[in-house]
Design an enzyme around this catalytic site. Structure first.
Site, PDB file in Angstrom:
ATOM      1  N   HIS A   1     -10.857  -1.140  -4.935  1.00 43.39           N
ATOM      2  CA  HIS A   1     -11.687  -0.733  -3.794  1.00 43.39           C
ATOM      3  C   HIS A   1     -11.653   0.774  -3.543  1.00 43.39           C
ATOM      4  O   HIS A   1     -12.351   1.255  -2.653  1.00 43.39           O
ATOM      5  CB  HIS A   1     -11.225  -1.475  -2.538  1.00 43.39           C
ATOM      6  CG  HIS A   1      -9.846  -1.073  -2.134  1.00 43.39           C
ATOM      7  ND1 HIS A   1      -8.726  -1.499  -2.811  1.00 43.39           N
ATOM      8  CD2 HIS A   1      -9.407  -0.227  -1.170  1.00 43.39           C
ATOM      9  CE1 HIS A   1      -7.657  -0.939  -2.258  1.00 43.39           C
ATOM     10  NE2 HIS A   1      -8.037  -0.165  -1.264  1.00 43.39           N
TER      11      HIS A   1
ATOM     12  N   ASP B   1       0.817  -1.208   0.000  1.00 42.07           N
ATOM     13  CA  ASP B   1       0.000   0.000   0.000  1.00 42.07           C
ATOM     14  C   ASP B   1       0.859   1.270   0.000  1.00 42.07           C
ATOM     15  O   ASP B   1       1.808   1.387   0.781  1.00 42.07           O
ATOM     16  CB  ASP B   1      -0.867  -0.017   1.269  1.00 42.07           C
ATOM     17  CG  ASP B   1      -1.897   1.080   1.288  1.00 42.07           C
ATOM     18  OD1 ASP B   1      -2.851   0.986   0.507  1.00 42.07           O
ATOM     19  OD2 ASP B   1      -1.747   2.026   2.085  1.00 42.07           O
TER      20      ASP B   1
HETATM   21  O1  TEU Z   1      -4.547   4.253  -1.421  1.00 47.76           O
HETATM   22  C1  TEU Z   1      -3.471   5.108  -1.715  1.00 47.76           C
HETATM   23  C2  TEU Z   1      -3.799   6.337  -2.392  1.00 47.76           C
HETATM   24  O2  TEU Z   1      -2.938   6.976  -2.920  1.00 47.76           O
HETATM   25  C3  TEU Z   1      -5.086   7.032  -2.205  1.00 47.76           C
HETATM   26  O3  TEU Z   1      -4.869   8.342  -2.616  1.00 47.76           O
HETATM   27  C4  TEU Z   1      -6.190   6.510  -2.980  1.00 47.76           C
HETATM   28  O4  TEU Z   1      -5.948   6.678  -4.333  1.00 47.76           O
HETATM   29  C5  TEU Z   1      -7.362   7.297  -2.499  1.00 47.76           C
HETATM   30  O5  TEU Z   1      -7.877   6.615  -1.388  1.00 47.76           O
HETATM   31  C6  TEU Z   1      -8.431   7.443  -3.490  1.00 47.76           C
HETATM   32  O6  TEU Z   1      -9.353   8.341  -3.019  1.00 47.76           O
HETATM   33  C7  TEU Z   1      -4.279   3.261  -0.485  1.00 47.76           C
HETATM   34  C8  TEU Z   1      -5.473   2.342  -0.267  1.00 47.76           C
HETATM   35  O7  TEU Z   1      -5.757   1.657  -1.456  1.00 47.76           O
HETATM   36  C9  TEU Z   1      -6.629   3.139   0.275  1.00 47.76           C
HETATM   37  O8  TEU Z   1      -7.780   2.364   0.409  1.00 47.76           O
HETATM   38  C10 TEU Z   1      -6.200   3.698   1.595  1.00 47.76           C
HETATM   39  O9  TEU Z   1      -7.194   4.546   2.092  1.00 47.76           O
HETATM   40  C11 TEU Z   1      -4.891   4.476   1.504  1.00 47.76           C
HETATM   41  O10 TEU Z   1      -3.884   3.780   0.762  1.00 47.76           O
HETATM   42  C12 TEU Z   1      -4.307   4.682   2.871  1.00 47.76           C
HETATM   43  O11 TEU Z   1      -3.816   3.466   3.356  1.00 47.76           O
END
Ligand code: TEU
Ligand code: CA
Length: 555
Positions: A326, A199
């Protein structure tokens, strides 16, 4: 990359919304275990589980308070061991989400770290002194709104959180922290898990000195990734992680790398550098950004999507290919047509996406064409990001209706509504009250229906994946865009030696004509089409029905 990795087809299971086994309304590990044949029959061979670890769930599990414990709402460690065992018995593999850019503020490391400046964990996070007037060290904003800095009186210092304030960022410049992370990774790998989806991994190396970010219009705070996206030691840390952990196991290492160019991405995946196997690109997720960024009422332009995907295909040696996950809206609602042509467009999108070069990622529900949710009021949404951005829009003077429209198009809840298994209570997801709204269209769109119908979207996904898995042209063949200018069509070829496959799809709800390049006007064999039409040669003028997609092997 070895053979199994090249042939990996990954199915992303958003555990809390996949299948509930004990009717508390929350999807869980036994629920997932009961559906492994469903995933295997689709043609996937790797399952990526979104975080299942102990967490206060401020950000749905991306805020971890104990990396080595299972969140009781999903089951127990023995449920996990059972799942892993069953997965392996079926010849499948499991990839876990590795969330190590940050932890939860309830993690033991952070609870200690915030107590004082001289304990074992003091340097596990990123602490900075206030400015002389007591305010935050810089103007950096967090991804979910507000400042990225939070003050802690005990230390008289601010800590950094690129995401929610309950998600403090870890300090990767501290070698002890890095060793703690590697130890935790070995714990899971020694259990037998087959890899990690890492992540926000492009953010782990922070700038030595934080500076104010330039401010764009209407913004109070600087962009959260300023200075941290692909920071100074990113490659050094990943090479160390590779040397100390990844290289000791035969596993898949997938990086989630927001704000990364294809040139930078190649550094992560180029085999001689020993970092990761593949990374997720984000550029094509920006094609419908508006003046406020992600949340907008802008519709994408096909040329932007095509150019972005093609540039990654051309510049990066191996890609993760995806259109949804997601965090993103449902692909059929965003890039296709979730109305009259839901089936046709879902199938066309799958052809265009999954047959590019790289590892396919299918997000649960895509294979039956699940659509966006669309709520009538902000209170019906669960995700913290949606609530923060809605409030921000109102503060900007945007009217409620427009604000809700923009949120509805992009909210992460769109992807997180429960899997639609059948047309009975709660779509067969649970007999209890689901933790999140069920999409009301489950009577029309559900797994049971798709399994019974030989012309369903699910069955079409099966055909695409079957074709890809056994076809060296579709695995190793060179990608070439053949429709750089067309306003309605995305077409490309895959070529290996003297063998060539054409993939072409229409993105419009009406009939269009496509003048095929001369060198492709040839005989051959149609491998797939989402309409009942058979072809054994390609004419110079190809007429495509609404959202028609064709895969054709040229002689
Ligand atoms: O997402 C990383 C990310 O860069 C986020 O900006 C994501 O694109 C954003 O949530 C979209 O609105 C990851 C995970 O996939 C996300 O679900 C998490 O919320 C986030 O990291 C923090 O761990
Ligand atoms: Ca449950």
């Amino acid at each position: 990359m070895n053979d199994w990795k090249k042939k990996a087809v990954v199915y992303e299971a958003y555990v809390q919304s996949f299948k509930d086994s004990n009717n508390d309304g929350i999807g869980d590990l036994p629920g997932l275990t009961s559906k492994l044949d469903y995933i295997k029959n689709l043609g996937a061979n790797v399952i990526w589980l979104t975080p299942i670890f102990k967490s206060p769930l401020v950000d749905n599990g991306y805020d971890i308070s104990d990396y080595e414990a299972i969140n009781p709402i999903y089951g127990t460690m023995s449920d996990f061991d059972h799942l892993l065992n069953e997965v392996h018995k079926k010849g499948l593999k499991i990839v876990l989400d590795l969330v190590v850019n940050h932890t939860s503020d309830k993690h033991k490391w952070f609870r200690e770290s915030k107590k004082s400046c001289n304990n074992k964990y003091s340097d596990y996070y990123i602490w900075r002194d206030p400015k002389s007037d007591g305010s935050a060290p810089t103007n950096l904003g967090s991804a979910f709104g507000g400042s990225a800095w939070e003050y802690v009186p005990e230390r008289k210092q601010y800590y950094l959180h690129l995401f929610a304030k309950q998600q403090p960022d870890l300090n990767w410049d501290n070698p002890k922290l890095r060793q703690s992370v590697y130890k935790m990774m070995r714990f899971w790998l020694d259990k037998g898990v087959d890899g990690f989806r890492m992540d926000s991994i492009s953010f782990i190396s922070k700038p030595k000195e934080f500076k104010d970010a330039p401010l764009q219009d209407h913004k109070k705070y600087g962009a959260y990734y300023y200075g941290s996206a692909n920071g100074p030691h990113i490659h050094e840390y990943l090479q160390e992680m590779n040397r100390e952990v990844l290289s000791k196991y035969d596993i898949l290492a997938i990086g989630e790398t927001p704000h990364t160019t294809p040139e930078e991405a190649e550094k992560f995946v180029s085999t001689d550098r020993h970092e990761l196997d593949m990374v997720f690109q984000f550029e094509h997720m920006h094609v419908d950004y508006g003046e406020f960024g992600r949340y907008s009422d802008v519709t994408f332009k096909l040329s932007d999507l095509r150019n972005s995907m093609s540039s990654w295909q051309n510049k990066v040696s191996w890609n993760s290919i995806y259109l949804g996950n997601h965090d993103q809206p449902r692909i059929v609602s965003r890039f296709g047509n979730d109305n009259k042509y839901q089936k046709e467009s879902a199938e066309m999108l799958a052809m265009i996406e999954l047959l590019q070069k790289g590892t396919p990622f299918i997000f649960q529900g895509e294979e039956i064409g699940m659509t966006n949710l669309h709520v009538n009021g902000i209170d019906e949404l669960k995700d913290l990001e949606a609530h923060n951005i809605y409030q921000f829009f109102l503060n900007q003077g945007i009217d409620k209706e427009t604000a809700l429209k923009m949120v509805n198009r992009k909210t992460r809840d769109n992807a997180r509504t429960p899997m639609q298994w059948n047309n009975t209570t709660n779509a067969g997801f649970s007999n209890g009250k689901p933790w999140i709204e069920i999409n009301p269209n489950y009577k029309q769109i559900n797994v049971e229906k798709d399994l019974q119908n030989k012309n369903s979207i699910y069955k079409f996904y099966q055909k695409i994946l079957e074709l890809k898995k056994n076809n060296s042209i579709l695995i190793d063949g060179k990608y070439k865009l053949i429709t750089p200018e067309d306003s309605a069509i995305y077409g490309f070829t895959r070529t290996l030696g003297n063998k060539q496959i054409l993939v072409v799809g229409s993105f419009v709800p009406y009939k269009v004509k496509y003048d095929l390049p001369k060198e492709l006007v040839r005989k051959g064999k149609q491998l797939l089409c989402n309409y009942d039409k058979h072809r054994n040669s390609l004419p110079s003028e190809l007429f495509l029905k609404p959202y028609e997609g064709i895969v054709f092997q040229l002689e």
